[in-house]
Design an enzyme around this catalytic site. Structure first.
Site, PDB file in Angstrom:
ATOM      1  N   ASN A   1      66.760  16.141  28.588  1.00 34.09           N
ATOM      2  CA  ASN A   1      65.797  16.973  27.852  1.00 34.09           C
ATOM      3  C   ASN A   1      66.495  18.137  27.180  1.00 34.09           C
ATOM      4  O   ASN A   1      67.607  18.513  27.560  1.00 34.09           O
ATOM      5  CB  ASN A   1      64.761  17.591  28.813  1.00 34.09           C
ATOM      6  CG  ASN A   1      63.860  16.556  29.457  1.00 34.09           C
ATOM      7  OD1 ASN A   1      63.595  15.507  28.878  1.00 34.09           O
ATOM      8  ND2 ASN A   1      63.384  16.846  30.652  1.00 34.09           N
TER       9      ASN A   1
ATOM     10  N   GLY B   1      67.866  22.276  42.152  1.00 36.35           N
ATOM     11  CA  GLY B   1      67.728  21.015  42.890  1.00 36.35           C
ATOM     12  C   GLY B   1      68.660  19.947  42.321  1.00 36.35           C
ATOM     13  O   GLY B   1      69.231  19.144  43.067  1.00 36.35           O
ATOM     14  N   ASP B   2      68.822  19.955  41.004  1.00 35.84           N
ATOM     15  CA  ASP B   2      69.717  18.961  40.380  1.00 35.84           C
ATOM     16  C   ASP B   2      71.163  19.240  40.797  1.00 35.84           C
ATOM     17  O   ASP B   2      71.924  18.315  41.095  1.00 35.84           O
ATOM     18  CB  ASP B   2      69.582  19.015  38.854  1.00 35.84           C
ATOM     19  CG  ASP B   2      68.138  18.759  38.425  1.00 35.84           C
ATOM     20  OD1 ASP B   2      67.462  17.949  39.093  1.00 35.84           O
ATOM     21  OD2 ASP B   2      67.684  19.379  37.448  1.00 35.84           O
TER      22      ASP B   2
ATOM     23  N   GLY C   1      64.878  25.078  49.671  1.00 36.44           N
ATOM     24  CA  GLY C   1      65.107  26.269  48.853  1.00 36.44           C
ATOM     25  C   GLY C   1      66.197  27.132  49.475  1.00 36.44           C
ATOM     26  O   GLY C   1      67.219  26.628  49.953  1.00 36.44           O
TER      27      GLY C   1
ATOM     28  N   ASP D   1      66.940  32.327  38.133  1.00 39.04           N
ATOM     29  CA  ASP D   1      66.164  31.206  37.592  1.00 39.04           C
ATOM     30  C   ASP D   1      66.528  29.975  38.436  1.00 39.04           C
ATOM     31  O   ASP D   1      67.687  29.541  38.417  1.00 39.04           O
ATOM     32  CB  ASP D   1      66.549  31.005  36.110  1.00 39.04           C
ATOM     33  CG  ASP D   1      65.898  29.778  35.488  1.00 39.04           C
ATOM     34  OD1 ASP D   1      65.086  29.121  36.157  1.00 39.04           O
ATOM     35  OD2 ASP D   1      66.220  29.473  34.318  1.00 39.04           O
TER      36      ASP D   1
ATOM     37  N   THR E   1      65.182  19.266  51.018  1.00 38.63           N
ATOM     38  CA  THR E   1      65.666  20.563  50.531  1.00 38.63           C
ATOM     39  C   THR E   1      64.623  21.630  50.838  1.00 38.63           C
ATOM     40  O   THR E   1      63.413  21.406  50.712  1.00 38.63           O
ATOM     41  CB  THR E   1      65.990  20.507  49.028  1.00 38.63           C
ATOM     42  OG1 THR E   1      64.842  20.037  48.320  1.00 38.63           O
ATOM     43  CG2 THR E   1      67.156  19.572  48.749  1.00 38.63           C
TER      44      THR E   1
ATOM     45  N   ASN F   1      71.190  16.981  33.965  1.00 39.10           N
ATOM     46  CA  ASN F   1      71.686  18.091  34.781  1.00 39.10           C
ATOM     47  C   ASN F   1      72.563  17.556  35.916  1.00 39.10           C
ATOM     48  O   ASN F   1      73.622  18.117  36.218  1.00 39.10           O
ATOM     49  CB  ASN F   1      70.520  18.882  35.387  1.00 39.10           C
ATOM     50  CG  ASN F   1      69.658  19.567  34.334  1.00 39.10           C
ATOM     51  OD1 ASN F   1      70.068  19.711  33.188  1.00 39.10           O
ATOM     52  ND2 ASN F   1      68.463  19.976  34.718  1.00 39.10           N
TER      53      ASN F   1
HETATM   54  O1  RIB Z   1      65.095  20.043  37.266  1.00 37.88           O
HETATM   55  C1  RIB Z   1      65.064  20.870  36.152  1.00 37.88           C
HETATM   56  C2  RIB Z   1      64.768  20.073  34.923  1.00 37.88           C
HETATM   57  O2  RIB Z   1      63.462  19.559  35.002  1.00 37.88           O
HETATM   58  C3  RIB Z   1      64.804  20.868  33.649  1.00 37.88           C
HETATM   59  O3  RIB Z   1      66.087  20.930  33.080  1.00 37.88           O
HETATM   60  C4  RIB Z   1      63.757  20.174  32.775  1.00 37.88           C
HETATM   61  O4  RIB Z   1      64.294  19.532  31.673  1.00 37.88           O
HETATM   62  C5  RIB Z   1      63.025  19.211  33.701  1.00 37.88           C
HETATM   63  O5  RIB Z   1      63.416  17.930  33.495  1.00 37.88           O
END
Ligand code: RIB
Length: 307
Positions: free
Chosen positions: A12, A252-253, A223, A247, A221, A44
């Site tokens: 995205n 998580g990614d 946090g 932020d 997970t 990500n």
């Molecule tokens: O996990 C975060 C992501 O979730 C963002 O980068 C956004 O694009 C959504 O897919």
């Protein structure tokens, strides 16, 4: 030790506004600066794994538009194998609208575009690439039958499958049967276990309910608290790292990529892999945006050494 990760998932462009609080329905909130950044859960994870030193291949669909051009350029600059990324003239690239509040929490709406056209056939066409990986990373911003096809191929090829079940949805027993490591957050875990959000069942038990689907390891997970790792030897909470969050988008990614890279390096040390993932997630939360915030291996090692 080899260290090859294949990611099948979404890409995205994130459009981010920071606000004091996330608007209620019908409310308009005046926010701060507008930031455009590369995102998408799959992308990500791919970028994060590459920054952590893994050899990464990414299987995805991008629109034939400027967002797709920029995204592809970014992946190539990270050294990611983009041979299985398809440019799709029939749909725009995925976009996410993100609001981040003063507590670093976010609210995200995704227009999946080309992500929703990544098909089982696309993944099957990349079987040779998948076969070269140690670990496959999956999330749920692409069609579920594509996720299942990817997991099935990985299982056939002896590639370990990590599924990050986000955004939360109901998963078929067939898909779960191909998963080696499931990484829900606490809310996703309860939902997948068929429990209401306010159910008092202790986390370790929720993880064991999920393991009964045939999943070897569940990493829940938590946090800032860290993560609960439940495997054949029992459950243990691996504490998180203290950072000042700005932020949490992409944290998580980053966690999942860190876990995948560490497991690709040493499949037998789950606790160490979870601690590594915790460090990546914590560092990701200290900067605005998903991909701009994902740390490099050296920063993660510095946090691990000091923490
Ligand atoms: O996990 C975060 C992501 O979730 C963002 O980068 C956004 O694009 C959504 O897919």
């Amino acid at each position: 030790m080899t260290n090859r990760v294949v990611v099948v998932g979404s890409a995205n462009t994130d459009m981010i506004v920071r606000c004091d609080h996330i608007p209620q329905p019908g409310e308009t909130v005046l926010g701060g600066e507008f930031v455009t950044a590369a995102g998408g859960k799959g992308a990500n994870q791919a970028v994060s794994a590459a920054r952590l030193g893994a050899e990464v291949a990414f299987i995805a669909r991008l629109g034939a538009d400027i967002f797709g051009d920029k995204a592809l350029e970014g992946y190539k600059a990270e050294g990611i194998n983009t041979d299985a990324i398809i440019r799709d003239p029939g749909a725009p690239s995925g976009v996410a609208l993100i609001i981040v509040d003063s507590k670093a929490e976010n609210s995200i709406a995704v227009a999946p575009g080309a992500n929703s056209r990544l098909s089982p056939a696309d993944v099957e066409a990349a079987e040779a690439l998948i076969a070269k990986a140690d670990v496959m990373l999956l999330q749920l911003e692409i069609p579920l039958d594509t996720v299942a096809a990817a997991a099935r191929i990985a299982r056939r090829q002896g590639v370990q499958v990590i599924l990050n079940p986000a955004p939360a949805t109901t998963l078929s027993p067939e898909l779960l049967s191909f998963v080696d490591v499931l990484t829900p957050n606490a809310g996703e875990a309860r939902r997948l276990a068929g429990l209401p959000p306010d159910d008092p069942t202790p986390r370790a038990e929720v993880a064991q309910i999920l393991r009964r689907h045939g999943i070897e390891v569940v990493v829940m997970t938590l946090g800032a608290e860290g993560a609960l790792a439940a495997g054949p030897g029992g459950a243990v909470t691996v504490p998180g790292f203290e950072v000042t969050p700005v932020d949490t988008t992409g944290a998580g990614d980053g966690f999942n990529a860190g876990l995948a890279v560490a497991l690709a390096r040493d499949p037998d040390d789950l606790q160490r892999a979870v601690r590594y993932g915790n460090a990546v997630g914590a560092l990701t939360a200290t900067k605005v945006g998903a991909q701009p915030a994902l740390p490099r291996q050296s920063a993660v090692e510095a946090l691990l050494a000091g923490g």
